[in-house]
Design an enzyme around this catalytic site. Sequence first.
Site, PDB file in Angstrom:
ATOM      1  CE  LYS A  10      -4.177   0.036   0.475  1.00 47.39           C
ATOM      2  NZ  LYS A  10      -5.170  -0.480  -0.273  1.00 47.39           N
ATOM      3  CB  THR A  57      -2.542  -3.537  -0.321  1.00 47.42           C
ATOM      4  OG1 THR A  57      -3.929  -3.069  -0.822  1.00 47.42           O
ATOM      5  CG2 THR A  57      -1.925  -4.322  -1.249  1.00 47.42           C
ATOM      6  NE  ARG A 176      27.703  26.932 -11.907  1.00 42.73           N
ATOM      7  CZ  ARG A 176      27.713  25.791 -12.577  1.00 42.73           C
ATOM      8  NH1 ARG A 176      27.526  25.583 -13.680  1.00 42.73           N
ATOM      9  NH2 ARG A 176      28.159  24.675 -11.645  1.00 42.73           N
ATOM     10  CD  GLN A 228      29.765  17.418 -12.037  1.00 41.40           C
ATOM     11  OE1 GLN A 228      29.351  18.510 -11.675  1.00 41.40           O
ATOM     12  NE2 GLN A 228      29.496  16.829 -13.151  1.00 41.40           N
ATOM     13  CG  HIS A 256      20.720  25.008 -16.123  1.00 43.01           C
ATOM     14  ND1 HIS A 256      21.936  24.686 -15.582  1.00 43.01           N
ATOM     15  CD2 HIS A 256      20.498  24.033 -16.566  1.00 43.01           C
ATOM     16  CE1 HIS A 256      22.397  23.473 -15.824  1.00 43.01           C
ATOM     17  NE2 HIS A 256      21.457  22.924 -16.244  1.00 43.01           N
TER      18      HIS A 256
HETATM   19  O1  AZA Z   1      28.179  21.981 -11.913  1.00 42.01           O
HETATM   20  C1  AZA Z   1      28.036  21.609 -13.205  1.00 42.01           C
HETATM   21  N1  AZA Z   1      28.506  20.459 -13.493  1.00 42.01           N
HETATM   22  C2  AZA Z   1      28.309  20.121 -14.765  1.00 42.01           C
HETATM   23  O2  AZA Z   1      28.587  18.820 -15.219  1.00 42.01           O
HETATM   24  C3  AZA Z   1      27.724  21.007 -15.868  1.00 42.01           C
HETATM   25  N2  AZA Z   1      27.468  20.842 -17.079  1.00 42.01           N
HETATM   26  N3  AZA Z   1      26.926  21.950 -17.604  1.00 42.01           N
HETATM   27  N4  AZA Z   1      27.000  22.756 -16.479  1.00 42.01           N
HETATM   28  C4  AZA Z   1      27.325  22.103 -15.479  1.00 42.01           C
HETATM   29  N5  AZA Z   1      27.811  22.638 -14.166  1.00 42.01           N
END
Ligand code: AZA
Length: 295
Positions: A10, A57, A176, A228, A256
């Site tokens: 459920k 369930t 950015r 990353q 973005h």
């Molecule tokens: O932080 C980012 N990692 C990416 O792999 C990536 N690709 N485009 N913009 C990005 N910005």
Amino acid sequence: AAIASARYGKDNVRVYKVERDEKTGVQTVTEMTVCVLLEGAIDTSYTKADNSVVVATDSMKNTVYIKAKEHPVTPPELFASILGTHFIDSYPHLTAAHINVITHRWTRMTIDGKPHPHSFYRDGAETRNVEAVARRGKGIDIRSGIAGLLVLKSTGSQFHGFIRDEYTTLPEVWERILSTDVDAGWSWKTFPDIAAVKAAVPKFDKAFEDARNITLKTFAEEDSPSVQNTMYKMCEYIMAAVPEVENVDYSLPNKHYFEIDLSWHKGLKNTGKDAEVYAPQSGPNGLIKVTVARS
Ligand SMILES: O=c1[nH]c(=O)c2nn[nH]c2[nH]1
């Protein structure tokens, strides 16, 4: 044909529980959405229409409410483990119970500078989540997490040095906007039984606070070279803060915000250093995932 795998149950079992302190008049509320999925010797219910192996369930939904009445519903790691253990202990033909608990935010109102005894507000779509799997004879695996924590920083993020080839148009940036919707999790070493989970109860709330604070602090303070690298640091810091955690995972959309060139209008400068008005994008969005384990 043969069944490769099967589990049923459920989903979207919504539960609210109030705790009333008679002495102080202070009431505390918990609201969660629970999913129960069971595995085991249930194949004949699919292949032979044999319902004798089926825990309905609807009965699972009833069980969630009864256990919520009989037991604490916080921390969610404990409640999920109590539920999972109940199904394994109650039905010998089951081998695993998967319990997901999503806890919603009811934050106590502060009225005239004082915490109100019984009034709350939903401060964001952010949730505290738990995925627990109770396996017969193999203990309980728990992944705690945060989801829906939407964050943005107006600067302090870069992205450059990436591959440039005939497919590349993205300009390199040294500054950015960075926005993401945090979906993070931390997986505990297997608990041998419910008693071990109960013994660990003080650690679950602290781990959640640590993970949430580390996420916000790292996001805010890092001059991020990429999603990353920043999420990897978050994982490292959480594992340093919580020794009982075996691995940490993040799944981060890159939401973005694009610059808008307005120079066609009387030479209006709105790019690069002059950028102030941006177009938030619904999609496409980057999606960056990682799981970091102890080396
Ligand atoms: O932080 C980012 N990692 C990416 O792999 C990536 N690709 N485009 N913009 C990005 N910005």
